[in-house]
Scaffold this active site. Structure first.
Site, PDB file in Angstrom:
ATOM      1  N   LYS A 163      -5.489   0.546  -0.343  1.00  0.00           N
ATOM      2  CA  LYS A 163      -6.185  -0.623  -0.058  1.00  0.00           C
ATOM      3  C   LYS A 163      -7.378  -1.062  -0.589  1.00  0.00           C
ATOM      4  O   LYS A 163      -8.431   0.217  -1.018  1.00  0.00           O
ATOM      5  CB  LYS A 163      -6.870  -0.497   1.534  1.00  0.00           C
ATOM      6  CG  LYS A 163      -6.049  -1.040   2.680  1.00  0.00           C
ATOM      7  CD  LYS A 163      -6.545  -0.886   3.713  1.00  0.00           C
ATOM      8  CE  LYS A 163      -5.077  -0.970   4.769  1.00  0.00           C
ATOM      9  NZ  LYS A 163      -4.649  -2.487   4.734  1.00  0.00           N
ATOM     10  N   ASP A 193      -2.809  -2.882  -1.494  1.00  0.00           N
ATOM     11  CA  ASP A 193      -3.195  -3.677  -0.548  1.00  0.00           C
ATOM     12  C   ASP A 193      -4.586  -4.517  -1.070  1.00  0.00           C
ATOM     13  O   ASP A 193      -5.314  -4.051  -0.806  1.00  0.00           O
ATOM     14  CB  ASP A 193      -3.094  -3.840   0.646  1.00  0.00           C
ATOM     15  CG  ASP A 193      -2.877  -5.018   1.411  1.00  0.00           C
ATOM     16  OD1 ASP A 193      -3.197  -5.606   0.938  1.00  0.00           O
ATOM     17  OD2 ASP A 193      -1.952  -4.648   2.946  1.00  0.00           O
ATOM     18  N   GLU A 219       0.651  -6.087  -2.832  1.00  0.00           N
ATOM     19  CA  GLU A 219      -0.125  -7.131  -0.918  1.00  0.00           C
ATOM     20  C   GLU A 219      -0.723  -7.816  -1.390  1.00  0.00           C
ATOM     21  O   GLU A 219      -2.221  -7.759  -1.686  1.00  0.00           O
ATOM     22  CB  GLU A 219       0.349  -6.601  -0.082  1.00  0.00           C
ATOM     23  CG  GLU A 219       1.290  -5.803   0.222  1.00  0.00           C
ATOM     24  CD  GLU A 219       1.127  -4.164   1.485  1.00  0.00           C
ATOM     25  OE1 GLU A 219       0.698  -5.230   2.559  1.00  0.00           O
ATOM     26  OE2 GLU A 219       1.334  -3.143   1.053  1.00  0.00           O
ATOM     27  N   LYS A 268       5.418  -7.654   9.005  1.00  0.00           N
ATOM     28  CA  LYS A 268       4.527  -6.524  10.389  1.00  0.00           C
ATOM     29  C   LYS A 268       5.147  -7.625  11.775  1.00  0.00           C
ATOM     30  O   LYS A 268       5.049  -8.900  11.539  1.00  0.00           O
ATOM     31  CB  LYS A 268       2.924  -6.982  10.327  1.00  0.00           C
ATOM     32  CG  LYS A 268       2.619  -6.249   8.836  1.00  0.00           C
ATOM     33  CD  LYS A 268       1.159  -6.340   8.877  1.00  0.00           C
ATOM     34  CE  LYS A 268       0.586  -5.203   7.797  1.00  0.00           C
ATOM     35  NZ  LYS A 268      -0.006  -6.022   6.576  1.00  0.00           N
TER      36      LYS A 268
END
Length: 355
Positions: A163, A193, A219, A268
């Protein structure tokens, strides 16, 4: 099929402060849904788990609204055939309650499969075939992130997702460089991400710098809802872009994919509405030769198990984002086991009863 429902709330406690570009998470509220067949007392369990500051059904009255829905649904006659059931649930649960829709799908399909935490035929549960997953590196200071990187590599992960977007970009590049200097692209896949953290003005230049490090994909580089800007970015990007938050609340899936033309999408189920919606996204993506993979949205092991089985149904070969079950002190004990960069269903282990 007449069913009765019970809502069981649980606050999950993280083992560490889980940093994202939207803030730090210390706890996670989820709601388990128990479905009971009024005729033969069969039981099934599902999970509704809106993600704070992201899910469209993250609202202060969520529990009260869901309880009202479940009281109403206790008067309905649910179909027992899978396709009819999923269509029926889509009709009765409003689109602005995607996590409830997923939780209801889980609970009733589990019940129809005799309450064995199995939802449909799949190699993950039936054949105990492991699914490759990425090791997730949470945001934090440089040392904390570096410790996580070393731990994931030592645990046997060959795909790592980091992340980014919360600390200084140069420090993030330094951490990615630290990995890449030790492992080539053939040895270790790197995903990042951004959770929409880049501005539209800086995004392309940052993607160019990331591409120099052999990054597999990024992402959601810019915030969702900017279709024109995201489309331009996907057309010019030096590394593949995967849409994530962009999919939330979208009804016309083909329209979004045709407009933006991403290289990948991230599914998701809790955020987009469950089994049926996820399968529709996969169908639309594959028509356009757009890659996809699934990730959990920090559910408990009940939700994680459902997502793993859904992914397994499509026989995935690329790593999925299913390594979140070990994040909590008080998750349910379950047969889900993570080892050597894979998640597997170990049938000799038992499920703890939700309560």
């Amino acid at each position: 099929m007449i069913l009765k429902f019970q809502l069981v709330p649980r606050t999950l406690n993280f083992r560490f402060d889980a940093g994202t570009s939207r803030g730090v998470l210390k706890t996670r509220n989820i709601w388990w849904i128990k479905a009971v067949n009024s005729k033969d007392s069969r039981i099934g369990w599902g999970e509704a788990a809106p993600l704070v500051r992201l899910s469209v059904d993250d609202r202060p009255d969520f529990e009260a609204k869901v309880q009202d829905f479940l009281n109403e649904f206790s008067t309905y006659d649910f179909p027992e055939e899978k396709e009819s059931l999923l269509d029926f649930i889509k009709d009765i649960v409003p689109s602005d309650f995607p996590s409830l829709r997923f939780g209801l799908e889980m609970a009733i399909m589990d019940l129809l499969q005799e309450g064995e935490k199995r939802f449909f035929p799949n190699n993950f549960y039936d054949g105990q075939k492991p699914i490759p997953i990425n090791g997730l590196i949470w945001m934090g200071d440089r040392e904390f992130m570096r410790e996580q990187i070393d731990a994931k590599i030592s645990q046997g992960f060959t795909c790592i997702k980091m992340k980014i977007g919360a600390i200084d970009f140069e420090q993030e590049l330094e951490l990615l460089r630290y990995i890449r200097e030790r492992f080539s692209e053939d040895e270790l896949t790197l995903r990042v991400d951004a959770n929409g953290a880049f501005s539209t003005m800086e995004a392309l230049s940052k993607l160019e710098r990331l591409a120099e490090l052999g990054i597999h994909s990024i992402e959601q580089p810019i915030a969702a809802g900017q279709w024109a800007e995201m489309s331009k970015l996907c057309a010019k990007t030096p590394l593949p872009i995967a849409l994530d938050e962009e999919l939330i609340g979208i009804r016309d899936k083909g329209l979004l994919l045709d407009h933006i033309k991403p290289q990948h999408i991230i599914l998701k189920p809790t955020l987009i509405g469950g089994f049926l919606e996820s399968e529709e996204w996969i169908e639309e993506a594959e028509k356009r030769v757009i890659g996809w993979w699934m990730t959990s949205a920090l559910e408990s092991n009940i939700g994680l198990n459902a997502i793993a089985q859904l992914a397994s149904k499509f026989n995935p070969t690329v790593p999925q984002g299913l390594g979140t079950g070990q994040l909590y002190h008080n998750n349910l004990n379950s047969p889900l086991v993570i080892s050597a960069g894979h998640i597997r269903y170990q049938k000799d282990l038992s499920w703890e009863e939700p309560r």
